[in-house]
Scaffold this motif. Structure first.
Motif, PDB file in Angstrom:
ATOM      1  N   GLU A  82      20.405  35.224  66.497  1.00  0.00           N
ATOM      2  CA  GLU A  82      20.097  35.941  67.696  1.00  0.00           C
ATOM      3  C   GLU A  82      21.123  35.635  68.674  1.00  0.00           C
ATOM      4  N   ASP A  83      21.208  34.250  69.158  1.00  0.00           N
ATOM      5  CA  ASP A  83      22.203  33.861  70.183  1.00  0.00           C
ATOM      6  C   ASP A  83      23.259  33.229  69.662  1.00  0.00           C
ATOM      7  N   ASP A  84      23.534  33.173  68.454  1.00  0.00           N
ATOM      8  CA  ASP A  84      24.680  32.603  67.761  1.00  0.00           C
ATOM      9  C   ASP A  84      24.872  31.200  68.344  1.00  0.00           C
ATOM     10  N   ASN A  85      23.997  30.191  68.372  1.00  0.00           N
ATOM     11  CA  ASN A  85      24.030  29.065  68.643  1.00  0.00           C
ATOM     12  C   ASN A  85      23.405  28.025  67.506  1.00  0.00           C
TER      13      ASN A  85
END
Length: 345
Positions: A160-163
């Motif tokens: 979702e947040d590319d982390n």
């Protein structure tokens, strides 16, 4: 294999050094990231073009977000595994990620999954005479043996947040010492043709394969024991589970094994003599009478050779049953009877 359909994790592996990224099932094992970033020809033939691009993207993201941790990987020359799992099987819950119990559970589950995959290297190259070459247990940082507190850890990728999120769990209680195993580029060529690789990566789910795979897992667990008598007892209980669904006496078990692996009648008789001595002298005294394996040998080297011979027989049996494509215990008994006619007429 769709990137978005999987949960993706990273765990560190002590004492396992690969000069190419190597795939076992849905686990990709590689050494420090500088060996990969921006370079070519660093992937083994187990990995296709799409997977290379995906791994490049994931490692670049990890490198940019966790440079300090990456630097630790590099300093201590450890390897790491990028592990993909179906979301229905193991889904990361970000809301629960603040709970230490949840993090401990998740890290141990991820580490255990990766540990099953590196069974390949142990099955292929490790015995009780080469324990200094053991890879470490995934999830336990190698820097922990440099005087810092050994904390189990893993990293999870959030779509979702590319982390990449860093998960820290319990203090580790076990880690590997020794020189570890190193695989040069040439060592990783054509590994997919190894029977050991085929056994570990098989998609079979029949009862016989699951029994064989469980035995491999138990063998490899025993490498980390610090007591030879415990190893011997563990191997004996492993053997007893390989021939029958329910418990049977050792004599019945070893007769199955002898029939499956004997090359001819002479070899069968040698195996029979070996198992009789194993049972009467060692199994009875160590398993039932509480004696120590050290009581029977002059030095550690003799014990290691004794255990390795037993290990080799178990592995030979596992590979033979797999190659014979035996799918059930009923099939095993049919194969045993057929071999009985071949050996004894």
């Amino acid at each position: 294999m769709n990137f978005q359909d999987y949960e993706i994790y990273i765990v560190e592996i002590q004492n396992l050094f690969l000069h190419e990224c190597f795939k076992i099932n849905n686990t990709f094992i590689m050494s420090t990231m500088d060996d990969y970033l921006g370079k070519i020809n660093i992937y083994s033939d187990t990995i296709n073009k799409w997977e290379r691009e995906m791994l490049d993207e994931l490692t670049m993201k990890f490198y940019s977000q966790h440079k300090k941790i990456y630097n630790r990987f590099e300093i201590y020359a450890s390897s790491y595994a990028i592990f993909f799992t179906n979301k229905d099987h193991l889904r990361f819950n970000q809301k629960e990620a603040t709970s230490i119990n949840y993090k401990n559970y998740l890290i141990k589950l991820i580490s255990d999954q990766v540990n099953k995959e590196i069974d390949y290297f142990r099955m292929k190259d490790i015995d009780y005479r080469s324990l200094s070459h053991l890879p470490g247990l995934p999830g336990i940082p190698i820097y922990s043996i440099q005087g810092e507190t050994p904390i189990m850890e893993a990293f999870v990728y959030n779509h979702e947040d590319d982390n990449w999120y860093h998960l820290m769990g319990d203090i580790a209680t076990q880690y590997s010492v020794g020189i570890g195993s190193q695989y040069e580029k040439e060592d990783l060529n054509n590994k997919t043709s190894d029977i050991e690789y085929q056994v570990i990566t098989s998609n079979r789910s029949d009862e016989m394969y699951l029994s064989l795979r469980s035995a491999i897992r138990r063998i490899n667990e025993s490498f980390y024991f610090n007591n030879y008598s415990s190893i011997f007892i563990y191997l004996m209980t492993t053997i007893e589970a390989l021939a029958y669904k329910e418990y049977r006496g050792f004599k019945e078990v070893r007769i199955i094994i002898q029939h499956i692996i004997a090359k001819d009648r002479q070899d069968y008789d040698k195996l029979a003599d070996y198992f009789k001595e194993l049972s009467k002298v060692y199994r009875t005294e160590v398993v039932h009478n509480g004696k120590d394996l050290n009581d029977f040998f002059n030095d550690e080297e003799e014990i290691q050779s004794f255990l390795t011979k037993l290990l080799d027989i178990i592995k030979e049996y596992i590979i033979k049953v797999y190659e014979m494509n035996i799918k059930s215990f009923d099939d095993l008994y049919i194969a045993k009877n057929k071999r009985n006619k071949e050996l004894h007429g």
